[in-house]
Design an enzyme around this catalytic site. Structure first.
Site, PDB file in Angstrom:
ATOM      1  CG  ASP A   8     -19.243   8.656 -15.463  1.00 39.03           C
ATOM      2  OD1 ASP A   8     -19.993   9.234 -16.268  1.00 39.03           O
ATOM      3  OD2 ASP A   8     -18.214   8.046 -15.837  1.00 39.03           O
ATOM      4  CB  SER A   9     -22.103   6.081 -17.782  1.00 38.42           C
ATOM      5  OG  SER A   9     -20.829   6.480 -18.245  1.00 38.42           O
ATOM      6  CB  CYS A  21     -22.050  11.346 -16.426  1.00 35.71           C
ATOM      7  SG  CYS A  21     -22.500  10.525 -17.969  1.00 35.71           S
ATOM      8  CD  GLU A  46     -16.491   2.308 -17.743  1.00 36.24           C
ATOM      9  OE1 GLU A  46     -16.775   1.330 -17.045  1.00 36.24           O
ATOM     10  OE2 GLU A  46     -16.446   3.475 -17.312  1.00 36.24           O
ATOM     11  CB  CYS A  78     -16.673  12.521 -22.504  1.00 34.30           C
ATOM     12  SG  CYS A  78     -16.871  10.858 -21.831  1.00 34.30           S
ATOM     13  CG  HIS A 120     -15.272   7.587 -19.407  1.00 33.52           C
ATOM     14  ND1 HIS A 120     -16.534   7.948 -19.011  1.00 33.52           N
ATOM     15  CD2 HIS A 120     -15.120   6.278 -19.036  1.00 33.52           C
ATOM     16  CE1 HIS A 120     -17.135   6.904 -18.436  1.00 33.52           C
ATOM     17  NE2 HIS A 120     -16.297   5.881 -18.443  1.00 33.52           N
TER      18      HIS A 120
HETATM   19  N1  DGL Z   1     -18.409   9.927 -18.686  1.00 34.79           N
HETATM   20  C1  DGL Z   1     -19.577  10.022 -19.515  1.00 34.79           C
HETATM   21  C2  DGL Z   1     -19.709  11.438 -20.050  1.00 34.79           C
HETATM   22  O1  DGL Z   1     -19.153  12.342 -19.448  1.00 34.79           O
HETATM   23  C3  DGL Z   1     -19.593   8.929 -20.534  1.00 34.79           C
HETATM   24  C4  DGL Z   1     -20.910   8.766 -21.202  1.00 34.79           C
HETATM   25  C5  DGL Z   1     -21.263   7.401 -21.680  1.00 34.79           C
HETATM   26  O2  DGL Z   1     -21.222   6.454 -20.872  1.00 34.79           O
HETATM   27  O3  DGL Z   1     -21.614   7.279 -22.858  1.00 34.79           O
HETATM   28  O4  DGL Z   1     -20.376  11.712 -21.028  1.00 34.79           O
END
Ligand code: DGL
Length: 270
Positions: A13-14, A76, A154, A186, A188
């Site tokens: 993931d990011s 992600c 985060e 998302c 997160h």
């Molecule tokens: N967890 C990522 C998602 O599902 C976050 C994206 C981001 O870092 O902008 O979109």
């Protein structure tokens, strides 16, 4: 360097959000070795241009394949809409990606008013437009971008005043429209589930696809099972491009127990 004794499933993931997907995969596949890569040094991806996201996704998958990944989950939504096609073209291993659970949400909704929370980049994508066109007929699908929310997760702020204010602001138009079902688009956002449910109220069902993604990676790797499947507990390896001590504390908090995090140089990830 190969930290994994056997081929693992790589999940990235990011940042930390994909840990919500990793939990579901661990529950579905207890014997498999899993490798999680949080690109927190570059989060949020939503603020980056597309070529940067593609280049990071390639670098991260390369890193995981070198460490023995036999399959990859793009945990992600943003990386999925920007880079899934290029990753699938470049690697001959199973690659499972996320998609906002719009189809199941429309099926579940009684009044057919469905809210979708995601990053701006995910909501602006062709994939989301086509999901809405395909499954949203006869339904009122409200797309709501949530700038700032990834950063709150985060930072480990799951229910503080800033997170609460952002969520209240993003939920308000969906509530005014009368939604009875809410999609978390998302990875997160599942970490905010208690707060989202509390703010949205008991009449709103909240849907997120991590269990479905876990079943899908299990299906796609069925023929690649660990030789001791069912007879061992798989190991989980954690990597992050964030500063090491920080990454360790935040990942441990979201994973629910202390984990050892291998720090990876933010500039390349190799
Ligand atoms: N967890 C990522 C998602 O599902 C976050 C994206 C981001 O870092 O902008 O979109």
């Amino acid at each position: 360097m190969n930290d994994c004794a056997h081929a693992a499933i790589g999940v990235f993931d990011s940042g930390l959000g994909g840990l919500s997907v990793l939990k579901a995969i661990r529950a579905e596949l207890p014997s498999e070795d899993l490798l999680y890569f949080a690109d927190s040094g570059h989060a949020p991806y939503g603020d980056r241009d597309e070529s940067f996201i593609v280049s990071r996704a390639m670098t991260v998958v390369d890193f995981m394949v070198k460490r023995g990944a036999k399959a990859v989950v793009i945990a992600c939504n943003t990386a999925t809409v920007v880079a899934a096609r290029q990753l699938r073209d470049a690697y001959g291993i199973p690659i499972v990606a996320m998609e906002p659970a719009i189809k199941p949400a429309v099926e579940l909704s009684r009044n057919k008013v469905v809210g979708v929370l995601a990053t701006s980049r995910t909501l602006a994508s062709e994939s989301v437009s086509s999901l809405v066109a395909r499954y949203g007929q006869g339904a009122d699908i409200r797309l709501q971008a949530c700038p700032g929310l990834v950063a709150q997760v985060e930072q480990g702020d799951l229910d503080g005043p800033v997170t609460r204010a952002l969520l209240s602001q993003y939920l308000a138009p969906l509530q005014a429209a009368g939604m009875d079902t809410l999609v978390l688009g998302c990875t997160h956002y599942p970490f905010l589930m208690p707060l989202i449910q509390a703010l949205a109220g008991p009449g709103v069902q909240v849907v997120e696809p991590s269990a479905a993604v876990a079943r899908e990676i299990a299906r796609r790797t069925q023929k690649l099972r660990h030789p001791l499947d069912g007879k061992r507990n798989g190991a989980t390896f954690f990597y992050s491009t964030a500063e090491a001590a920080d990454a360790q504390a935040r990942m441990s908090a979201l994973w629910g127990k202390p984990v050892a995090v291998h720090a990876v140089a933010a500039h390349d990830g190799t």
